[in-house]
Design an enzyme around this catalytic site. Structure first.
Site, PDB file in Angstrom:
ATOM      1  NE  ARG A  90       2.622  -4.570  18.983  1.00  0.00           N
ATOM      2  CZ  ARG A  90       2.971  -3.392  19.499  1.00  0.00           C
ATOM      3  NH1 ARG A  90       2.615  -2.269  18.881  1.00  0.00           N
ATOM      4  NH2 ARG A  90       3.654  -3.322  20.632  1.00  0.00           N
TER       5      ARG A  90
ATOM      6  CE  LYS B 226       0.528  -5.922  21.777  1.00  0.00           C
ATOM      7  NZ  LYS B 226       1.224  -6.857  22.688  1.00  0.00           N
TER       8      LYS B 226
ATOM      9  CG  HIS C 106       5.251 -10.262  16.598  1.00  0.00           C
ATOM     10  ND1 HIS C 106       4.385  -9.194  16.488  1.00  0.00           N
ATOM     11  CD2 HIS C 106       5.887 -10.094  17.782  1.00  0.00           C
ATOM     12  CE1 HIS C 106       4.479  -8.432  17.562  1.00  0.00           C
ATOM     13  NE2 HIS C 106       5.380  -8.955  18.360  1.00  0.00           N
TER      14      HIS C 106
ATOM     15  NE  ARG D 283       6.542  -5.389  17.432  1.00  0.00           N
ATOM     16  CZ  ARG D 283       6.408  -4.086  17.675  1.00  0.00           C
ATOM     17  NH1 ARG D 283       6.369  -3.223  16.683  1.00  0.00           N
ATOM     18  NH2 ARG D 283       6.329  -3.637  18.923  1.00  0.00           N
TER      19      ARG D 283
ATOM     20  CG  HIS E  87       8.415  -2.670  23.078  1.00  0.00           C
ATOM     21  ND1 HIS E  87       7.371  -3.559  23.093  1.00  0.00           N
ATOM     22  CD2 HIS E  87       9.295  -3.152  22.173  1.00  0.00           C
ATOM     23  CE1 HIS E  87       7.602  -4.529  22.228  1.00  0.00           C
ATOM     24  NE2 HIS E  87       8.751  -4.306  21.656  1.00  0.00           N
TER      25      HIS E  87
ATOM     26  CE1 TYR F  25      13.438  -8.554  19.223  1.00  0.00           C
ATOM     27  CE2 TYR F  25      12.874  -6.704  20.633  1.00  0.00           C
ATOM     28  CZ  TYR F  25      12.505  -7.700  19.752  1.00  0.00           C
ATOM     29  OH  TYR F  25      11.199  -7.833  19.410  1.00  0.00           O
TER      30      TYR F  25
END
Length: 293
Positions: free
Chosen positions: A138, A162, A237, A240, A263, A272
């Site tokens: 990110r 995050k 992004h 990414r 994640h 995806y």
């Protein structure tokens, strides 16, 4: 807000978004004559959700604001300020199935291989683009990357995502080569020219003044690189998403990819698997015995 930042590890940007959402929610309640947390009913929360939808807000925005409301009421119960969570049984609107935008492998190759600038800032920009795509980072993660997070001889980076969650991300090939060259030839020149000190001295990516490169600079760089291949308004992004898509296309395991991207929920990756229908049909035609007959 203190709970979000300190105990939940939310970023300042996330905490600020929650604050704005909750201020709007409290103003809505105030207009209805509800001025105490214990007086909020489920119907108040449902009506707030309807209010947001009628205002024409995107489903993603409504989802985020209702999530903030639910989290706020969970916090009130947790702190003993109320006994019930009136938002607990309120459904969050279902997000539309929207596939993320991605570059093709050929587009990534053209964007990166034609980016030649031998100045220190050019070496930095090439390394940054290579690492963004090559490691699936990110923008905020690459901003926060420090020299002591690099373990290039061992082939990995230590990344803080995050909620300040730490993870190990592999680095190899073009990304590794571009980063090493920037560290050897580009970064020392940027640091000397501006006399980087303090936080800047530990940052991997420096600006022309020797300070830590910011998010907006990264957004501008990616947008400029995209324009060179006629992909306007390219977002970090997108690189990414492209990394994840190309990894799966190359045969990467979903769980390994989950660890690399950081994640928490496997379901986040399911999108995806639907990105390249053509590739699936090609693999089917190549592998299925009945298709050959």
């Amino acid at each position: 807000m203190s709970y979000l930042r300190i105990e939940q590890g939310s970023s300042p940007r996330t905490a600020e978004a929650y604050r704005r959402d909750l201020e709007e929610y409290l103003a809505f309640l105030d207009k209805r004559g509800v001025d105490a947390p214990g007086d909020v009913k489920r119907d108040d929360v449902v009506d707030f959700e309807h209010h947001l939808a009628e205002a024409g807000l995107a489903t993603t925005t409504v989802r985020r604001r209702i999530s903030a409301v639910r989290g706020y009421h969970r916090f009130l119960v947790r702190e003993g300020l109320t006994s019930e969570n009136p938002a607990e049984a309120v459904d969050i609107p279902k997000a539309a199935d929207r596939l993320p935008d991605v570059l093709s492998i050929e587009e990534v190759g053209r964007m990166l291989d034609t980016y030649i600038d031998e100045r220190p800032s050019g070496l930095r920009d090439r390394a940054l683009l290579e690492v963004l795509y090559g490691c699936g980072l990110r923008a905020s993660e690459i901003c926060g990357l420090n020299l002591d997070n690099l373990y290039l001889d061992d082939g990995f980076l230590r990344v803080f995502g995050k909620g300040a969650k730490e993870r190990i991300v592999p680095i190899a090939g073009a990304a590794d080569r571009a980063l090493r060259r920037y560290l050897n030839e580009g970064r020392p020149a940027l640091a000397r020219a501006a006399g980087a000190t303090g936080d800047s001295a530990s940052a991997v990516f420096l600006n022309q003044r020797g300070g830590r490169l910011g998010r907006q600079s990264i957004f501008n760089l990616v947008r400029k690189a995209g324009a060179a291949i006629n992909r306007y308004d390219l977002h970090p992004h997108t690189l990414r998403h492209s990394f994840a898509t190309h990894m799966l296309k190359g045969g990467a395991d979903l769980r390994v990819l989950q660890e690399i991207l950081g994640h928490a929920d496997m379901s986040t990756l399911q999108v995806y698997t639907h990105l390249d229908r053509t590739h699936l049909h090609e693999e089917y035609a190549h592998a299925h015995p009945r298709d050959k007959m």
